[in-house]
Scaffold this motif. Structure first.
Motif, PDB file in Angstrom:
ATOM      1  N   MET A  28       0.841  -1.205   0.000  1.00 59.24           N
ATOM      2  CA  MET A  28       0.000   0.000   0.000  1.00 59.24           C
ATOM      3  C   MET A  28       0.876   1.255   0.000  1.00 59.24           C
ATOM      4  N   ILE A 165      -4.089   9.714   5.204  1.00 61.73           N
ATOM      5  CA  ILE A 165      -4.914   8.665   4.575  1.00 61.73           C
ATOM      6  C   ILE A 165      -4.143   7.354   4.499  1.00 61.73           C
ATOM      7  N   LEU A 166      -2.849   7.465   4.191  1.00 59.93           N
ATOM      8  CA  LEU A 166      -2.035   6.252   4.095  1.00 59.93           C
ATOM      9  C   LEU A 166      -1.968   5.543   5.445  1.00 59.93           C
ATOM     10  N   ALA A 169      -5.129   3.931   6.067  1.00 63.47           N
ATOM     11  CA  ALA A 169      -5.267   2.740   5.215  1.00 63.47           C
ATOM     12  C   ALA A 169      -4.478   1.573   5.804  1.00 63.47           C
ATOM     13  N   VAL A 172      -6.385   0.146   8.532  1.00 60.07           N
ATOM     14  CA  VAL A 172      -7.505  -0.640   7.989  1.00 60.07           C
ATOM     15  C   VAL A 172      -6.995  -1.992   7.461  1.00 60.07           C
ATOM     16  N   VAL A 173      -5.843  -1.955   6.760  1.00 60.42           N
ATOM     17  CA  VAL A 173      -5.252  -3.212   6.260  1.00 60.42           C
ATOM     18  C   VAL A 173      -4.985  -4.146   7.430  1.00 60.42           C
TER      19      VAL A 173
END
Lengths: 600, 204
Positions: A28, A165-166, A169, A172-173
């Motif tokens: 990601m 956001i990263l 993310a 979330v991952v």
């Protein structure tokens, strides 16, 4: 299959999951980096024509003015006030590196450089040239030097948002991969262990991980800007100071949360955990939708009260789901998973909420909250098992628990010296004063969100590290006391030098302090309970601690809002800091001067 | 197999959502950047024209009496042929000099309100508005003693900005598809590897 082989198999499977999380996270990051490179190139290409037009406007304007002066008979070498004239363009157009007026021979007659640009550093500039014409031909030229990396530099604030956001993310991952891996591993293990198992007993941490994460994320999207939204809303209560008014919806939320949480445990038998989660979700979703239409403080108060009920019911439903379906004796680990997921969701929601609010507006964020919370409901229907389960239950607090705890000096010292002040600090400083202080310093919602995000990130990363360190330490009370003093003292920085930077540093230190205190204070509380030698003491003290810290947060927030109303935000920040630090110092002194049986 | 499918779906979906979020952010940033940049440029055009009118006023002329008003505006408009109109108006909003598609004898209500705020010192002496497919940037024209005597507004069609925004959106989407597809393929490969390893663990 032998037990040892099964445990080894589970360990290997979990190791594979962890590696998968790592690799997908790296993937990601690489994806975002690649997209960032492409994006900068797109920006440069698309904004090129507009930057050309701006350079042309500057060059032609200077050229016209110069030609007019030359036409009036003033020689190019005899101009006065050129520095100020060129400087006005440099301050107007941030992309400019320098401006120069040259003679017909190409000699520089006048030049001005942007702040931070040196004369020999303009080789990197893109130079646009414009002629200065007079009746007898070209008498000179204008250089307009534009920063080659201007577009990239203007994308820096976007880079901060992309970074946020990263990170979200990646969280979330982590949650997704872990949730689904836990379900895979859990099912394989159960298949091996039990051929037949009742529906009510089936389940794993993976069943609620994503559900709870998404619910917490949706709930917390408004955290960074809620005080600003309340501040801007109509106030139909006459004569009440705005600082007190702003605190009322937050107090309403804390109050209903404090009431709903103990009740939720009792409602599980009636609704089952999934059913109770959906009931809580209905409250929360309707409150988010209502916030889109709310325009005065009383309406917002009512809706935030609904949010508190929804949050209390839904989170306790998830906690009960874990407790009743996990293997006996894994209570601490289960609670650890529950808390980590909530903090992960809160972190992600807080961080994203600010960015969304700045770009799309407050109302849109509440619509997004509504749909995210609904999404968690759909996941709950798919992933959570029906029924109430048959394992351990969370202990609901009773008045007897409270009085039992209040009779123990060691428990009172811990509660009054550390637990309650730290919770007041969290509710009053992080949720109330940080947004207001930063907004007063000119910060937007995304900056406030990024600052709050620091706290949750520190807790998320620092919590497990402190846990490991605490296992090796023999003086938990010292760790807890120092963490609390640190958190309190950190607030003196923004109180004395209020700015977005000092608030951010204070939030970071509060995060460190809180990460230090969170786990060890529970261990201390359990040690105090164990000293009594009663099995039920542990549950009593933990349940009472939770209830009293919520009550303390609520009252503390009210007092802080009164302070803010009377003496201003900075005094309120300082007062929380001093109170927390002094309380912790009293805790440390009292602990040092005694040798109680519960010492660890 | 079902949970493996869910994991593939969720992680690929996440990659798509991540890239879409970045693309959305970039697009919002681009449109804001472009609008701000155009507005700043138009303000300079307006301010330069206001200076020229100010020079005439300093000579004792009133704003309607500036005979070469249209020539001043034509020269300003030459900076960018895309400029839709440049209008000089008095304190009541009546158009005194205009080039391009000025659209009537009075400026629109939005411009007049922005001008009112600017001249009363509530906002900056410059303003920007956006309505009806156009953006407008204006400045207050001051008399010899610094008193406001009128305003100049430069109007620009939003169609060009929309076209640029559309092109940017397509480019960002294209980049996004490429990156999301690459991420999804790699996620799929990693998950297949994990699945075979888990199968190995179960078999052993």
């Amino acid at each position: 299959m032998s037990t040892i082989a099964r445990i080894e198999g589970e360990a290997r499977a979990q190791d594979i999951s962890r590696k998968l999380v790592l690799w997908i996270s790296l993937l990601m990051v690489a994806g975002v980096a690649l997209y960032g490179v492409l994006m900068v190139s797109d920006f440069n290409r698309s904004l090129g024509p507009e930057l050309d037009r701006r350079a042309a406007l500057i060059g032609e304007t200077i050229s016209n003015d110069t030609e007019r002066a030359v036409a009036l008979g003033i020689p190019l070498e005899g101009f006065v006030g050129v520095d100020a004239y060129l400087g006005s363009f440099l301050s107007e157009f941030p992309e400019l590196d320098y401006l120069a007026i040259r003679s017909a021979d190409g000699d520089v007659l006048y030049s001005a450089y942007a702040h931070g640009v040196e004369e020999d550093g303009v080789a990197e500039s893109v130079v646009y040239g414009f002629a200065i014409d007079a009746e007898d031909g070209e008498v000179g030229s204008i250089d307009v030097g534009v920063d080659r990396h201007f577009v990239r530099s203007r994308l820096q604030d976007l880079a901060l948002d992309v970074g946020v956001i990263l990170i979200v993310a990646l969280v979330v991952v982590f949650e997704t991969t872990l949730a689904l891996s836990e379900r895979i591993v859990g099912r394989r293990s159960r298949r091996v262990r039990h051929a037949a198992v009742s529906a009510a007993q089936r389940g794993s941490a993976g069943d609620i991980r994503l559900v709870l994460f998404l619910f917490a994320l949706g709930e917390e999207l408004s955290k960074s800007f809620l005080p600003l939204l309340i501040q801007a809303a109509d106030n139909p209560i006459p004569g009440l100071d705005p600082n007190i008014v702003i605190s009322l919806p937050i107090i309403a939320y804390l109050l209903t949360l404090a009431v709903a949480s103990p009740l939720a445990g009792r409602l599980v038998d009636a609704f089952g955990q999934r059913g109770l989660f959906l009931v809580g979700l209905a409250f929360a979703a309707s409150s988010h939708l209502g916030m889109v239409f709310a325009d005065n403080v009383v309406q917002i108060m009512g809706l935030r009260a609904l949010t508190g009920i929804g949050y209390g019911l839904a989170t306790i439903a998830c906690q009960e789901y874990l407790l009743r379906r996990m293997a006996p004796g894994r209570r601490a680990k289960t609670i650890g998973v529950f808390v980590a997921v909530i903090i992960g969701g809160t972190f992600a929601g807080t961080a994203l909420g600010g960015i969304l609010a700045d770009r799309l507006g407050y109302d849109t964020v509440f619509v997004i909250s509504f749909f995210v919370v609904l999404g968690s409901g759909l996941l709950a229907l798919t992933m959570m098992q029906p029924g109430a389960g048959s394992g351990e239950r969370a202990r609901a607090v009773s008045l007897r628990d409270m009085t039992t705890v209040m009779r123990r000096p060691a428990a009172v010292l811990l509660l009054g010296g550390v637990t309650i002040p730290m919770n007041v600090l969290m509710a009053a400083f992080l949720w109330y004063l940080v947004p207001l202080t930063m907004a007063a310093a000119g910060s937007d919602a995304s900056s406030i969100a990024r600052t709050l995000m620091i706290y949750y990130l520190v807790i998320l990363i620092g919590g497990p590290l402190v846990g490991k360190a605490a296992d090796r330490l023999h003086s938990l009370w010292l760790l807890v006391g120092i963490g609390s003093v640190l958190a309190g003292a950190a607030l003196l920085l923004p109180a004395l030098l209020p700015s977005a930077l000092t608030v951010s540093i204070a939030v970071l230190l509060v995060g460190v302090g809180h990460a230090t205190v969170r786990g060890p204070q529970v261990a201390l509380a359990l040690d105090i309970a164990d000293a009594e030698g009663e099995e039920s003491s542990r549950d009593s003290i933990l349940a009472a601690m939770r209830a009293l810290e919520r009550l303390g947060s609520l009252l503390g927030l009210l007092v802080v809002s009164l302070l803010a109303a009377g003496f201003g935000l900075n005094v309120a920040v300082g007062a929380i800091g001093v109170t927390t630090a002094v309380a912790a110092i009293v805790f440390l002194i009292a602990r040092l001067s005694s040798t109680p049986r519960w010492a660890t | 197999v079902r949970i493996f499918g869910q994991l593939v779906l969720v992680l690929c979906g996440l990659a798509v959502v991540l890239v879409a979020a970045l693309a959305g952010l970039a697009q919002l940033k681009f449109t804001a950047f472009l609008a701000e940049s155009v507005a700043e440029r138009l303000e300079i055009v307006a301010a330069t024209s206001a200076q020229d009118f100010g020079a005439a006023i300093d000579l004792g002329l009133s704003l309607p009496e500036v005979a070469n008003g249209t020539a001043i505006l034509d020269r300003a408009r030459a900076h960018d042929p895309e400029i839709r109109s440049i209008v000089v108006f008095d304190l009541e909003g009546n158009v005194l000099h205009a080039v391009g598609d000025a659209g009537g004898n009075r400026v629109d209500d939005e411009t007049l309100e922005a001008f009112r705020l600017a001249r009363s010192g509530i906002s900056d002496a410059r303003w920007s508005t956006e309505a009806d497919g156009k953006v407008g940037s204006g400045v207050v024209v001051e008399g010899s003693f610094g008193q406001p005597v009128g305003g100049i507004v430069v109007e620009y069609p939003t169609t060009e900005m929309q076209q640029q925004a559309g092109l940017m959106a397509r480019q960002l989407a294209l980049d996004g598809v490429v990156v999301a597809a690459a991420l999804s393929i790699l996620v799929l490969l990693m998950l297949s590897l994990m699945r075979s390893r888990l199968a190995g663990v179960e078999a052993s």
